[in-house]
Design a protein around this motif. Structure first.
Motif, PDB file in Angstrom:
ATOM      1  N   LYS A  77       7.523  11.876  -5.454  1.00 41.47           N
ATOM      2  CA  LYS A  77       6.032  11.705  -5.323  1.00 41.47           C
ATOM      3  C   LYS A  77       5.451  12.709  -4.874  1.00 41.47           C
ATOM      4  O   LYS A  77       5.650  13.329  -3.803  1.00 41.47           O
ATOM      5  CB  LYS A  77       5.805  10.431  -4.707  1.00 41.47           C
ATOM      6  CG  LYS A  77       4.277   9.805  -4.713  1.00 41.47           C
ATOM      7  CD  LYS A  77       4.161   8.764  -3.863  1.00 41.47           C
ATOM      8  CE  LYS A  77       5.052   7.644  -4.367  1.00 41.47           C
ATOM      9  NZ  LYS A  77       4.671   6.350  -3.719  1.00 41.47           N
ATOM     10  N   TYR A 133       0.621  10.520  -2.924  1.00 48.13           N
ATOM     11  CA  TYR A 133       0.525   9.739  -1.572  1.00 48.13           C
ATOM     12  C   TYR A 133      -0.818   9.298  -1.036  1.00 48.13           C
ATOM     13  O   TYR A 133      -1.282   8.302  -0.438  1.00 48.13           O
ATOM     14  CB  TYR A 133       1.193  10.136  -0.454  1.00 48.13           C
ATOM     15  CG  TYR A 133       2.636  10.267  -0.539  1.00 48.13           C
ATOM     16  CD1 TYR A 133       3.457   8.957  -0.352  1.00 48.13           C
ATOM     17  CD2 TYR A 133       3.493  11.403  -1.149  1.00 48.13           C
ATOM     18  CE1 TYR A 133       4.935   9.162  -0.601  1.00 48.13           C
ATOM     19  CE2 TYR A 133       4.921  11.135  -1.169  1.00 48.13           C
ATOM     20  CZ  TYR A 133       5.427  10.052  -0.891  1.00 48.13           C
ATOM     21  OH  TYR A 133       6.936  10.031  -1.062  1.00 48.13           O
ATOM     22  N   GLU A 163      -2.938   6.713  -3.412  1.00 45.69           N
ATOM     23  CA  GLU A 163      -2.493   5.531  -3.005  1.00 45.69           C
ATOM     24  C   GLU A 163      -2.881   5.089  -1.528  1.00 45.69           C
ATOM     25  O   GLU A 163      -3.254   3.749  -1.369  1.00 45.69           O
ATOM     26  CB  GLU A 163      -0.870   5.232  -2.729  1.00 45.69           C
ATOM     27  CG  GLU A 163      -0.111   5.617  -4.153  1.00 45.69           C
ATOM     28  CD  GLU A 163       1.308   5.526  -4.375  1.00 45.69           C
ATOM     29  OE1 GLU A 163       1.794   5.571  -5.378  1.00 45.69           O
ATOM     30  OE2 GLU A 163       1.624   5.832  -3.313  1.00 45.69           O
ATOM     31  N   ARG A 164      -3.189   5.635  -0.640  1.00 42.72           N
ATOM     32  CA  ARG A 164      -3.504   5.234   0.572  1.00 42.72           C
ATOM     33  C   ARG A 164      -5.011   5.080   0.545  1.00 42.72           C
ATOM     34  O   ARG A 164      -5.539   4.235   1.216  1.00 42.72           O
ATOM     35  CB  ARG A 164      -2.977   6.282   1.679  1.00 42.72           C
ATOM     36  CG  ARG A 164      -1.550   6.147   2.008  1.00 42.72           C
ATOM     37  CD  ARG A 164      -1.296   6.994   3.117  1.00 42.72           C
ATOM     38  NE  ARG A 164      -1.355   6.533   4.412  1.00 42.72           N
ATOM     39  CZ  ARG A 164      -1.184   5.721   5.150  1.00 42.72           C
ATOM     40  NH1 ARG A 164       0.019   5.392   4.866  1.00 42.72           N
ATOM     41  NH2 ARG A 164      -1.647   5.701   6.621  1.00 42.72           N
ATOM     42  N   PRO A 210      -2.333  13.592   3.123  1.00 36.98           N
ATOM     43  CA  PRO A 210      -1.695  12.587   2.378  1.00 36.98           C
ATOM     44  C   PRO A 210      -1.415  11.319   3.198  1.00 36.98           C
ATOM     45  O   PRO A 210      -1.028  10.617   2.463  1.00 36.98           O
ATOM     46  CB  PRO A 210      -0.467  13.424   1.904  1.00 36.98           C
ATOM     47  CG  PRO A 210      -0.221  14.438   3.159  1.00 36.98           C
ATOM     48  CD  PRO A 210      -1.563  14.754   2.992  1.00 36.98           C
ATOM     49  N   ILE A 227       8.078  10.847   6.097  1.00 42.00           N
ATOM     50  CA  ILE A 227       7.905   9.925   4.930  1.00 42.00           C
ATOM     51  C   ILE A 227       9.520   9.471   4.852  1.00 42.00           C
ATOM     52  O   ILE A 227       9.906   8.375   4.663  1.00 42.00           O
ATOM     53  CB  ILE A 227       7.599  10.514   3.886  1.00 42.00           C
ATOM     54  CG1 ILE A 227       5.897  10.646   3.909  1.00 42.00           C
ATOM     55  CG2 ILE A 227       7.805   9.720   2.684  1.00 42.00           C
ATOM     56  CD1 ILE A 227       5.155  11.477   2.810  1.00 42.00           C
ATOM     57  N   ASP A 271       4.397   6.570   5.017  1.00 41.03           N
ATOM     58  CA  ASP A 271       3.227   6.589   3.988  1.00 41.03           C
ATOM     59  C   ASP A 271       3.023   5.077   3.801  1.00 41.03           C
ATOM     60  O   ASP A 271       2.038   4.493   3.238  1.00 41.03           O
ATOM     61  CB  ASP A 271       4.068   7.064   2.285  1.00 41.03           C
ATOM     62  CG  ASP A 271       5.338   6.315   2.201  1.00 41.03           C
ATOM     63  OD1 ASP A 271       6.360   6.334   3.324  1.00 41.03           O
ATOM     64  OD2 ASP A 271       5.506   5.818   1.001  1.00 41.03           O
TER      65      ASP A 271
END
Length: 230
Positions: free
Chosen positions: A17, A22, A25-26, A90, A195, A201
């Motif tokens: 990914k 990342y 998505e956060r 990220p 991660i 993550d």
């Protein structure tokens, strides 16, 4: 994509990914839409392809006049409030940003600039800034120095207009010695370890911070890296 210290960094992958995914998505935990403001350079075509593939709105503009890129992205998307984050973070904390947004909206003042970067208590990599389209337009119309144009917000956060109301988001403890932004191979190595070994993550910002206090050897991976000066 043309980072001098780590070329292509935002699309480098960990566990299959990309760092940019990342990051997005956060940010999704803020509940707000995200617009990717990238450059017109052919080297950033992969960022546009990424945006299309993941159905993320994007805007392309000047590489060096990033202020104009932000302004035109805001106009194009009819924004009245801008939350600025950079794509080399990220593990940014979406819930921290959401709390900042709520506080900003409660203030109800379009002259307000809210951030956690002027008084730094949070780790570098959790950075965010919130300001109105009105302040952005004023900067776009009046900023002239190379630094103001390249770094988007100095005209605002140095109060060159003389009309900015500042709100600082600070933590209960000073964790500004932690670096979780990605600009060098050492930074990437740290992210890879966080991660893969600790599932950072899916951790909150506070949980990530606690990892560094519990395992101080993590900080040594990129402790010698100096942040670029404005």
């Amino acid at each position: 994509m043309t980072s001098t210290r780590l070329p292509g960094k935002i699309l480098k992958e960990i566990n299959g990914k990309s760092l940019l995914l990342y990051h997005l998505e956060r940010l999704a935990t803020t509940g707000l839409p995200v617009i990717i403001a990238t450059t017109e350079n052919v080297t950033d075509d992969p960022v546009v392809e990424f945006s299309k593939k993941n159905c993320i709105p994007y805007h392309r503009g000047s590489e060096n006049n990033v202020l104009s890129r932000y302004y035109n992205a805001a106009v194009e998307n009819s924004l009245d409030v801008i939350v600025r984050v950079t794509s080399d973070c990220p593990l940014i904390d979406g819930q921290l940003i959401r709390a900042g947004i709520n506080r900003y909206l409660e203030e109800g003042n379009e002259s307000t600039y809210l951030s956690n970067v002027l008084k730094r208590y949070f780790p570098r990599g959790f950075d965010f800034e919130i300001f109105s389209f009105s302040l952005l337009k004023d900067a776009f119309m009046n900023a002239q120095t190379t630094s103001d144009l390249e770094h988007v917000t100095p005209y605002i956060n140095q109060n060159k207009s003389g009309k900015v109301n500042f709100l600082d988001v600070v933590d209960s403890e000073d964790n500004s010695d932690i670096r979780i932004t990605v600009d060098t191979p050492e930074d990437f190595l740290l992210l890879d370890k966080l991660i893969k070994n600790y599932s950072a993550d899916v951790l909150s910002g506070k949980e990530i911070t606690k990892l560094f206090r519990k395992f101080p050897e993590l900080m040594q991976i990129n402790a010698h890296i100096e942040q670029k000066k404005l």
